[in-house]
Enzyme design. Structure first.
Site, PDB file in Angstrom:
ATOM      1  N   HIS A  23      -4.240   2.874   4.701  1.00 15.22           N
ATOM      2  CA  HIS A  23      -2.796   2.830   4.471  1.00 15.22           C
ATOM      3  C   HIS A  23      -2.457   3.026   2.992  1.00 15.22           C
ATOM      4  CE1 HIS A  23       1.301   1.704   5.460  1.00 15.22           C
ATOM      5  NE2 HIS A  23       1.275   0.667   4.655  1.00 15.22           N
ATOM      6  N   PHE A  24      -3.125   2.283   2.116  1.00 16.19           N
ATOM      7  CA  PHE A  24      -2.858   2.366   0.675  1.00 16.19           C
ATOM      8  C   PHE A  24      -3.768   3.421   0.050  1.00 16.19           C
ATOM      9  CE2 PHE A  24      -0.938  -1.749   1.553  1.00 16.19           C
ATOM     10  CZ  PHE A  24       0.176  -1.738   0.730  1.00 16.19           C
TER      11      PHE A  24
END
Length: 283
Positions: free
Chosen positions: A263-264
């Site tokens: 996600h990051f």
């Protein structure tokens, strides 16, 4: 290259932001997501500041920006976008590209729909606008949309636990030791402030307004066909690769790049994403 850290008053609302690059350079507005802040762009900004003016505000209720009481400010994405829209005017962003991630996507897409003439390009890093991009991880939040009971609200508190933040940063990353603890530790610090959990739960509830706007976001894409780059962590547990590919349905010239991370994505692939942005915007 120097990064400046400032606060500015937005009609009585203090917004913190970091800025780098020449004032007359092409501008990029960097919009973070949950549960982060402009700190997530700490590695990206130095890689682009020689060529662009970069401005990364902390959204209302996040990071160093003001977090007023819920009785004084309704935490909805419409209100968040309204504050950031006014912020762009006060800091002198006439025309600018937007880099949107997670919560930054529905914020930035609202700005784009309101002011299509101001948007020079859109870079979406795991910033979704299509139903097929939503994973099963949204089921508990969807249950709260359908029945906003206290029990369903309380069930979402697990998303605010420190270990969940760490998991969001490390899930899908080939080597978790490549993820600095600074990002998730700072996010957990902000989440631990009095009242922060209720603010975030309000935003979980209001995220349904973003899904309801998906058809309007897509109509904007089809009509205006902004220059569009998707840089996507392929292993994101919340926003699936299908959501990135879907942008090409409405903007056939969109460029979609996948990276083997979660996600990051900036935590592990800032250099690669910076190179993709530079190539895309300078072409």
């Amino acid at each position: 290259m120097r990064i400046s850290f400032r606060k500015t008053d937005i009609d009585g609302f203090n917004i913190f932001y970091r800025e780098a690059g020449a004032k007359d350079a092409p501008a990029i507005l960097l919009l973070h997501g949950f549960p982060s802040a402009g700190h997530m762009f700490r590695d990206l900004i130095p890689l682009l500041a020689d060529r662009f003016r970069l401005i990364a505000p902390d959204l209302p209720g996040f990071g160093q920006s003001e977090m007023p009481d819920r009785g004084a400010f309704a935490y909805t994405f419409d209100n968040v976008a309204r504050v950031i829209d006014r912020f762009t005017e006060i800091v002198g962003l006439g025309r600018y590209a937007i880099y949107v991630f997670d919560y930054g996507a529905p914020t930035g897409f609202r700005l784009a729909m309101r002011h299509p003439d101001r948007i020079t390009a859109i870079i979406s890093q795991n910033g979704n606008a299509y139903a097929e991009g939503l994973s099963d991880g949204w089921k508990p939040i969807r249950a709260y949309w359908e029945d906003p009971s206290q029990a369903n609200r309380d069930a979402l508190r697990a998303f605010l636990a420190p270990e969940t933040t760490v998991w969001q940063y490390t899930h899908g990353v080939a080597d978790p030791t490549a993820v600095s603890p600074d990002g998730y530790s700072l996010d957990n610090f902000y989440l631990a402030r009095p009242g922060a959990h209720e603010v975030q739960l309000d935003l979980f509830g209001d995220y349904r307004s973003n899904v309801a706007l998906y058809p309007e976001f897509q109509a904007y894409f089809r009509k205006h066909k902004p220059r569009f780059l998707a840089v996507w962590g392929r292993n994101d547990p919340f926003f699936l690769p299908a959501g990135a590919e879907a942008f090409k349905r409405d903007m056939p010239d969109a460029v979609v790049r996948f990276f083997d991370t979660g996600h990051f994505a900036l935590e592990t692939h800032a250099a690669e994403i910076a190179a993709a942005i530079r190539d895309f915007l300078v072409r």
